[in-house]
Design a protein around this motif. Structure first.
Motif, PDB file in Angstrom:
ATOM      1  N   THR A 116      13.679 -23.800  -2.976  1.00  0.00           N
ATOM      2  CA  THR A 116      13.874 -23.065  -1.734  1.00  0.00           C
ATOM      3  C   THR A 116      15.335 -23.156  -1.296  1.00  0.00           C
ATOM      4  N   GLU A 117      15.989 -22.006  -1.162  1.00  0.00           N
ATOM      5  CA  GLU A 117      17.376 -21.980  -0.687  1.00  0.00           C
ATOM      6  C   GLU A 117      17.427 -21.917   0.833  1.00  0.00           C
ATOM      7  N   TYR A 118      16.525 -21.145   1.425  1.00  0.00           N
ATOM      8  CA  TYR A 118      16.421 -21.147   2.880  1.00  0.00           C
ATOM      9  C   TYR A 118      15.012 -20.727   3.281  1.00  0.00           C
ATOM     10  N   ALA A 119      14.642 -21.083   4.490  1.00  0.00           N
ATOM     11  CA  ALA A 119      13.317 -20.775   5.011  1.00  0.00           C
ATOM     12  C   ALA A 119      13.449 -20.128   6.381  1.00  0.00           C
ATOM     13  N   LEU A 120      12.636 -19.124   6.630  1.00  0.00           N
ATOM     14  CA  LEU A 120      12.581 -18.443   7.927  1.00  0.00           C
ATOM     15  C   LEU A 120      11.184 -18.640   8.509  1.00  0.00           C
ATOM     16  N   HIS A 121      11.128 -19.053   9.765  1.00  0.00           N
ATOM     17  CA  HIS A 121       9.834 -19.372  10.374  1.00  0.00           C
ATOM     18  C   HIS A 121       9.756 -18.783  11.780  1.00  0.00           C
ATOM     19  N   VAL A 122       8.629 -18.136  12.064  1.00  0.00           N
ATOM     20  CA  VAL A 122       8.389 -17.559  13.394  1.00  0.00           C
ATOM     21  C   VAL A 122       6.985 -17.950  13.849  1.00  0.00           C
ATOM     22  N   THR A 123       6.867 -18.320  15.115  1.00  0.00           N
ATOM     23  CA  THR A 123       5.569 -18.657  15.699  1.00  0.00           C
ATOM     24  C   THR A 123       5.322 -17.830  16.954  1.00  0.00           C
ATOM     25  N   TYR A 124       4.116 -17.272  17.041  1.00  0.00           N
ATOM     26  CA  TYR A 124       3.657 -16.615  18.263  1.00  0.00           C
ATOM     27  C   TYR A 124       2.407 -17.332  18.749  1.00  0.00           C
ATOM     28  N   ARG A 125       2.273 -17.436  20.054  1.00  0.00           N
ATOM     29  CA  ARG A 125       1.064 -18.024  20.628  1.00  0.00           C
ATOM     30  C   ARG A 125       0.450 -17.044  21.621  1.00  0.00           C
ATOM     31  N   GLN A 126      -0.854 -17.068  21.678  1.00  0.00           N
ATOM     32  CA  GLN A 126      -1.569 -16.159  22.580  1.00  0.00           C
ATOM     33  C   GLN A 126      -2.717 -16.894  23.249  1.00  0.00           C
ATOM     34  N   GLN A 127      -2.646 -16.973  24.570  1.00  0.00           N
ATOM     35  CA  GLN A 127      -3.760 -17.536  25.325  1.00  0.00           C
ATOM     36  C   GLN A 127      -4.785 -16.453  25.596  1.00  0.00           C
ATOM     37  N   GLU A 128      -6.007 -16.852  25.709  1.00  0.00           N
ATOM     38  CA  GLU A 128      -7.100 -15.901  25.890  1.00  0.00           C
ATOM     39  C   GLU A 128      -6.849 -15.006  27.103  1.00  0.00           C
ATOM     40  N   GLY A 129      -6.896 -13.688  26.870  1.00  0.00           N
ATOM     41  CA  GLY A 129      -6.693 -12.720  27.942  1.00  0.00           C
ATOM     42  C   GLY A 129      -5.241 -12.398  28.246  1.00  0.00           C
ATOM     43  N   LYS A 130      -4.291 -12.971  27.466  1.00  0.00           N
ATOM     44  CA  LYS A 130      -2.866 -12.736  27.714  1.00  0.00           C
ATOM     45  C   LYS A 130      -2.198 -12.183  26.462  1.00  0.00           C
ATOM     46  N   ASP A 131      -0.954 -11.705  26.605  1.00  0.00           N
ATOM     47  CA  ASP A 131      -0.201 -11.168  25.481  1.00  0.00           C
ATOM     48  C   ASP A 131       0.395 -12.294  24.640  1.00  0.00           C
ATOM     49  N   LYS A 132       0.754 -11.947  23.395  1.00  0.00           N
ATOM     50  CA  LYS A 132       1.434 -12.908  22.521  1.00  0.00           C
ATOM     51  C   LYS A 132       2.826 -13.202  23.046  1.00  0.00           C
ATOM     52  N   THR A 133       3.257 -14.443  22.892  1.00  0.00           N
ATOM     53  CA  THR A 133       4.632 -14.814  23.229  1.00  0.00           C
ATOM     54  C   THR A 133       5.237 -15.597  22.073  1.00  0.00           C
ATOM     55  N   LYS A 134       6.506 -15.349  21.781  1.00  0.00           N
ATOM     56  CA  LYS A 134       7.184 -16.049  20.697  1.00  0.00           C
ATOM     57  C   LYS A 134       7.592 -17.437  21.179  1.00  0.00           C
ATOM     58  N   SER A 135       7.214 -18.456  20.418  1.00  0.00           N
ATOM     59  CA  SER A 135       7.537 -19.826  20.808  1.00  0.00           C
ATOM     60  C   SER A 135       8.532 -20.476  19.850  1.00  0.00           C
ATOM     61  N   ASN A 136       8.677 -19.930  18.638  1.00  0.00           N
ATOM     62  CA  ASN A 136       9.644 -20.461  17.674  1.00  0.00           C
ATOM     63  C   ASN A 136      10.214 -19.321  16.830  1.00  0.00           C
ATOM     64  N   ASP A 137      11.500 -19.451  16.522  1.00  0.00           N
ATOM     65  CA  ASP A 137      12.150 -18.529  15.597  1.00  0.00           C
ATOM     66  C   ASP A 137      13.272 -19.319  14.930  1.00  0.00           C
ATOM     67  N   ASP A 138      12.891 -20.201  13.998  1.00  0.00           N
ATOM     68  CA  ASP A 138      13.855 -21.144  13.423  1.00  0.00           C
ATOM     69  C   ASP A 138      14.085 -20.863  11.942  1.00  0.00           C
ATOM     70  N   SER A 139      15.152 -21.441  11.406  1.00  0.00           N
ATOM     71  CA  SER A 139      15.482 -21.283   9.992  1.00  0.00           C
ATOM     72  C   SER A 139      16.054 -22.584   9.456  1.00  0.00           C
TER      73      SER A 139
END
Length: 304
Positions: A116-139
């Motif tokens: 692996t030369e580099y890694a890209l990672h994204v996390t979204y979280r969604q609580q019940e009844g709400k929209d998704k929100t981005k909580s991580n966008d790391d590399s």
């Protein structure tokens, strides 16, 4: 007379059939299957003497041995999709815990040596009844030595933003083993020193606390909490097994203990590691004994 001749023909025919049957056995023996052992579970004790929390895990596989699901006691589901390409591996995972659903996406960019030369990672979280929100966008970027061992990686809290460097880890390699790890995380530094036995490295033991590739404990980054699962894509593995680790924490040049642990291995009749017993002092300076990580396996028989 005819009946006697008939009996003789019958006897000769039966001998012929028996002879053919023996020949079949002689030239077409029943082959023993090839046996593979796939890691099924990694189990940690419920009581934690001060380590970064890691949950017991159960792995599920497809017929071609790709992991499709990883479950642990904190989630109700954990669906994992992996897409293998010559130059990259894409992973996506959905986990559900109480009323929150977490969506992780991870891309490992590989070189021609499957490192692996580099890694890209994204996390979204969604609580019940709400929209998704981005909580991580790391590399993270990775560096290897000429022999193929991982010697450094740098984690950036925000992909594409070099000023967001949050974690640097360097490895010292001696005789095919990581003997020292130095970490810079914000204003705090850590140093881990390892000693080894002379036995062949038991790969599942990488899941044990404070092992190389399992000391970072960076919260929120799916990559760092699952590096043992992906370790085959981070260069050569250790040659032998860790039997002792000593840790230090450095803040403003002041050094304090950060763990002192001995490891004892148990193997079964198939030379599979079934448990690793840890004793010593945790990073929180708590003394402990017989903290045991256990492993179980699926047996897969392959007939050719």
């Amino acid at each position: 007379m005819k009946s006697v001749i008939y009996c003789l023909y019958t006897i000769l025919f039966l001998f012929f059939i028996a002879s053919c049957s023996d020949n079949v056995k002689l030239y077409h023996p029943i082959e023993e299957p090839e046996v593979k052992w796939l890691l099924k579970t990694v189990e940690y004790p419920e009581e934690n003497p001060g380590f970064t929390t890691r949950y017991s895990q159960t792995f599920f596989y497809t017929d071609d041995e790709q992991v499709t699901k990883i479950t642990n006691p904190s989630t109700t589901d954990s669906l994992l999709k992996m897409d293998y390409k010559p130059s990259k591996i894409s992973l996506s995972r959905i986990t559900k815990s109480s009323s929150t659903t977490t969506y992780d996406s991870l891309i490992l960019k590989l070189n021609d040596k499957m490192q692996t030369e580099y890694a890209l990672h994204v996390t979204y979280r969604q609580q019940e009844g709400k929209d998704k929100t981005k909580s991580n966008d790391d590399s993270t970027t990775f560096v290897y030595d000429a022999a193929g061992y991982l010697i450094q990686f740098d984690r950036y809290s925000y992909t594409g933003n070099n000023s967001s460097l949050s974690h640097t880890e360097t490895h010292t390699i001696v005789d095919g083993n990581i003997t020292e790890i130095n970490i810079i995380s914000g204003r705090t530094s850590y140093k881990y020193t390892y000693t080894y036995d002379d036995k062949e490295h038991a790969i599942p033991a990488e899941y044990c606390y404070e092992m190389p590739l399992n000391v970072s404990g960076l919260s929120g980054c799916w990559l760092f909490t699952n590096m043992p699962f992906l370790s085959e894509y981070f260069g050569k593995r250790n040659k032998n097994n860790v039997i002792h680790m000593t840790g230090e924490r450095i803040i403003n040049e002041a050094i304090t203990p950060h763990g002192d642990i001995s490891y004892k291995y148990t193997f079964d009749e198939n030379n599979l590691v079934t448990q690793v017993e840890m004793s010593g002092i945790s990073r929180s300076e708590t003394k402990f004994e017989n903290f045991t990580t256990s492993f179980s396996y699926y047996k897969k028989e392959i007939y050719w």
